[in-house]
Design a protein around this motif. Structure first.
Motif, short mmCIF file in Angstrom:
data_model
loop_
_atom_site.label_atom_id
_atom_site.label_comp_id
_atom_site.label_asym_id
_atom_site.label_seq_id
_atom_site.Cartn_x
_atom_site.Cartn_y
_atom_site.Cartn_z
N ILE A 51 168.81 -9.31 22.52
CA ILE A 51 169.58 -10.49 22.06
C ILE A 51 168.53 -11.69 21.50
N CYS A 103 180.06 -16.06 15.54
CA CYS A 103 179.14 -14.88 15.48
C CYS A 103 179.73 -14.23 16.83
N PRO A 104 179.79 -12.74 16.86
CA PRO A 104 180.29 -12.19 17.93
C PRO A 104 179.46 -12.56 19.24
N LYS A 105 178.25 -13.06 19.21
CA LYS A 105 177.75 -13.38 20.50
C LYS A 105 178.47 -14.70 21.36
N LEU A 154 181.75 -15.23 20.57
CA LEU A 154 182.91 -15.03 20.90
C LEU A 154 183.01 -14.33 22.28
N GLY A 155 181.92 -13.56 22.71
CA GLY A 155 181.80 -12.61 23.88
C GLY A 155 181.12 -13.54 24.91
N LEU A 156 180.49 -14.85 24.67
CA LEU A 156 179.70 -15.55 25.42
C LEU A 156 180.08 -15.65 26.74
N ASP A 165 182.18 -13.93 28.46
CA ASP A 165 182.17 -12.44 29.09
C ASP A 165 180.89 -12.13 29.42
N MET A 166 179.74 -12.21 28.63
CA MET A 166 178.39 -11.75 28.79
C MET A 166 178.05 -12.48 30.05
N GLY A 197 171.67 -12.04 13.67
CA GLY A 197 172.46 -11.09 12.73
C GLY A 197 172.98 -11.63 11.48
#
Lengths: 368, 321
Positions: free
Chosen positions: B51, B88-90, B92-94, B96-97, B267
């Motif tokens: 990441i 960025c998808p990161k 959006l999923g922050l 959750d991660m 990305g």
């Protein structure tokens, strides 16, 4: 016009679609080491691996006189939706005179979408177009059924090489179909061929079943993921993927067909990923849970190096594995991936599962 | 309550908003310590190896806040602040991660979705869960949001007047230095203003005689108009802003050169980069990409900046002569 398209999964589908519509199709060859090197040379360093491979196949097919590339765009937020635009920019900057049709979801620009469809439709009647789509769709479904069968029985086949040869012959037969009736004929023939091998599945508790999830390109493309399914089969494990060609087509062209399945997976992913974050990350997590629910013994998570959405799912694999009590192996694929590395890790993974299975049985028998 | 705010990611864009909001709601706001080597190492240990470094910094900051004993850590899920464009998808999923990779943080995360039409994120509908958490009435929450908005707008106005973002966040006011060369610097706020991961990149540029322009110093209209006119904008909010700023710099005669500072493995930037690089080349505008990660060496960075600026100075002299 000489038309080509990116190499992905069973290219026969796209090839067939364009060919039946009367275009002169330049079939891209499966990517080789040379393709990858070529793609890497002309791609941005940090573009993800699928971008580079597709770049390589574009450049190779360009040598064969392509005038138009057809590809799909997308909604994001995964990078893949912007591939078409960037490939175009780089290839045109290299001095090639080639057109691109990047099919975006229609609601982004109805007029453009309609124009593109008209170009592809050519002189065919709408009835013909519908018929072609029907035939190709049937073919996808059928190829998927046979492929799932192959990746199950190959784990127990005596002569794997012969079975692989038959599988290739079957794919060739599919690539020659012209009508929906041909599809049914080829499928029957394929089933007969596989039956001849007379492979017996062991009893349920002795079977090792491994699910494969992750980013669509590396999951679906054997020449990119180092033939992972064949390797696992040769180690005595059956495999099933989260994505097959028809799942992909259901998702992009006929979203209403796969909706129920998708809803189920989203529900299974809840608590882990609660929003569509692009690509298949959320569904990947749902699939992992689903594979466990269906009694699979392990899951392999595949992604191209630094894939945006799948990095988020990777970050929770440890917790998933603990929560589900199931081994999960995550592999990153890119131009640096070495075959021996994948081999060793898969070998160890399958051994681990076999050992776990034997051990837990022992534990059961001891307690009795 | 003690609310922890990680000094990372969009802290560098929205901190004045958050700080006022939580203070108005009667909380103590705790910001994590500035990024340091040890802190980053802790973050790296808990992260997925591939990441990008800003995410590793973020995880380090969250761990730092846990040590400080805060009640809640604020990790909003930024979904969209412009129609049809997401993060960025990161991002959006922050949440959750973070939630699924750090065991100690579970139950301590304050998160909610942010969806807005512009970068003004003060709409009440995004914050309804705050009413139960902080036990406030609708009116009180709305009042706090308005105060937060005012403070943030003031911050944005000062940025556009050319005050240093990094100083404004500390409550100080200092103008950007004037310089011989005008350099357009493209980079996300969390890479530009985290002095540790970019090794004082901005100060060094200024010491070498550069006047810096960044995307948040540009008039908002330039950016909005540019994005509106794109046939197919990128999917990511701040990437679009960088693209707008990038093309603005390429087409501005008074910009001497452009530096794109990006994190290893970013990305969106891997897609943005080639567009700018190809078009800057065609317009004959000097363009350099600097890549940073947790292993970047300081001397490498300085050497490259120096060489780039030297070339620009030579070019300028020969242009005049």
């Amino acid at each position: 016009m000489r038309v080509s398209f990116p190499y992905m999964g069973s290219t026969i589908v796209y090839g067939k679609l364009l060919e039946l519509l009367g275009h002169q199709v330049v079939m891209p060859e499966p990517p080789t080491r040379k393709t990858v090197d070529l793609g890497v040379k002309y791609s941005p360093e940090f573009a993800c691996f699928p971008f580079k491979v597709i770049m390589g196949t574009y450049l190779e097919t360009l040598e064969r006189g392509v005038e138009l590339f057809v590809t799909t765009g997308g909604q994001g937020p995964c990078r893949a939706g912007f591939y078409g635009e960037l490939h175009k920019k780089i290839i045109q900057n290299m001095g090639y005179d080639v057109d691109f049709i990047v099919l975006d979801p229609p609601w982004r620009d109805y007029e453009k979408f309609f124009r593109q469809i008209l170009t592809l439709k050519g002189d065919n009647s709408w009835f013909k177009v519908a018929e072609v789509i029907h035939t190709v769709y049937k073919m996808c479904k059928s190829v998927d059924i046979i492929e799932k069968l192959i990746t199950t029985v190959r784990a127990y086949a005596g002569d794997r090489a012969a079975l692989n040869r038959s599988w290739r012959d079957i794919l060739t037969a599919y690539s020659q179909i012209e009508t929906a009736r041909d599809v049914a004929r080829v499928e029957e023939e394929a089933l007969r061929v596989i039956e001849k091998y007379d492979i017996k599945l062991p009893p349920q508790e002795k079977r090792i079943r491994i699910g494969i999830v992750g980013e669509i390109y590396v999951v679906m493309e054997p020449s990119i993921n180092g033939n992972i399914e064949e390797i696992l089969n040769s180690l005595g494990a059956e495999t099933e993927r989260s994505l097959y060609l028809s799942t992909y087509i259901d998702e992009t062209i006929f979203p209403w067909i796969g909706r129920k399945e998708k809803k189920k997976l989203i529900k299974k992913a809840s608590g882990y990923i609660d929003l569509n974050i692009g690509g298949h990350a959320r569904l990947s997590v749902g699939q992992i849970v689903d594979f466990k629910d269906r009694g699979f013994d392990g899951v392999i998570h595949l992604k191209p190096f630094a894939c945006l959405p799948e990095l988020i799912s990777e970050s929770m694999l440890e917790k998933l594995s603990a929560d589900l009590d199931m081994p999960i192996l995550s592999l990153s694929i890119d131009e640096q991936t070495a075959e021996a590395n994948i081999m060793t890790r898969l070998d160890a993974f399958v051994d681990f599962i076999k050992y776990g299975k034997a051990y837990s049985k022992e534990r059961v028998s001891l307690s009795v | 309550m003690k609310i922890g705010i990680p000094r990372s990611l969009l802290y560098y864009y929205y901190y004045p908003f958050w700080q006022t909001l939580f203070a108005e709601l009667g909380n103590e706001v705790v910001v994590s310590d500035p990024t340091s080597g040890d802190q980053l190492n802790e973050g790296v240990k808990e992260s997925v190896s591939e990441i990008c470094v800003p995410m590793k910094v973020h995880i380090g900051q969250v761990l730092n806040l846990l040590e400080k004993g805060v009640d809640l850590i604020y990790i909003p899920r930024f979904v969209s602040i412009r129609r049809g464009i997401t993060f960025c998808p990161k991002f959006l999923g922050l949440p959750d991660m973070i939630k699924n990779s750090i065991a100690a943080v579970r139950g301590k995360i304050l998160t909610h979705e942010i969806r807005a039409k512009t970068d003004d994120i003060s709409a009440y509908k995004n914050y309804t869960i705050f009413r139960d958490i902080f036990r406030v009435s609708k009116g009180e929450l709305k009042k706090a949001l308005e105060a937060a908005r005012q403070n943030w707008l003031k911050f944005r106005a000062l940025q556009q007047e050319g005050y240093k973002t990094e100083k404004l966040l500390l409550g100080e006011k200092e103008k950007r230095e004037e310089g011989l060369l005008k350099i357009g610097v493209l980079g996300y706020v969390y890479n530009l203003y985290d002095r540790f991961i970019n090794m004082d990149f901005l100060d060094r540029l200024e010491e070498l005689g550069a006047k810096i322009v960044t995307f948040e110093m540009l008039d908002g209209d330039i950016v909005d108009r540019f994005i509106k006119n794109l046939r197919k904008p990128m999917f990511w909010e701040f990437t679009n802003r960088l693209m707008a700023a990038g093309y603005h710099f390429i087409n501005s005669a008074d910009i001497d050169g452009i530096i794109h500072i990006t994190a290893f493995g970013c990305g969106p930037d891997s897609i943005l980069g080639p567009f700018l690089e190809i078009d800057a080349g065609q317009k004959n505008k000097p363009f350099m990409t600097l890549r940073i990660d947790e292993q970047t060496g300081e001397s490498h960075l300085i050497t490259r900046i120096e060489a780039f600026l030297d070339l620009l100075k030579l070019k300028k002299r020969s242009d005049i002569a």
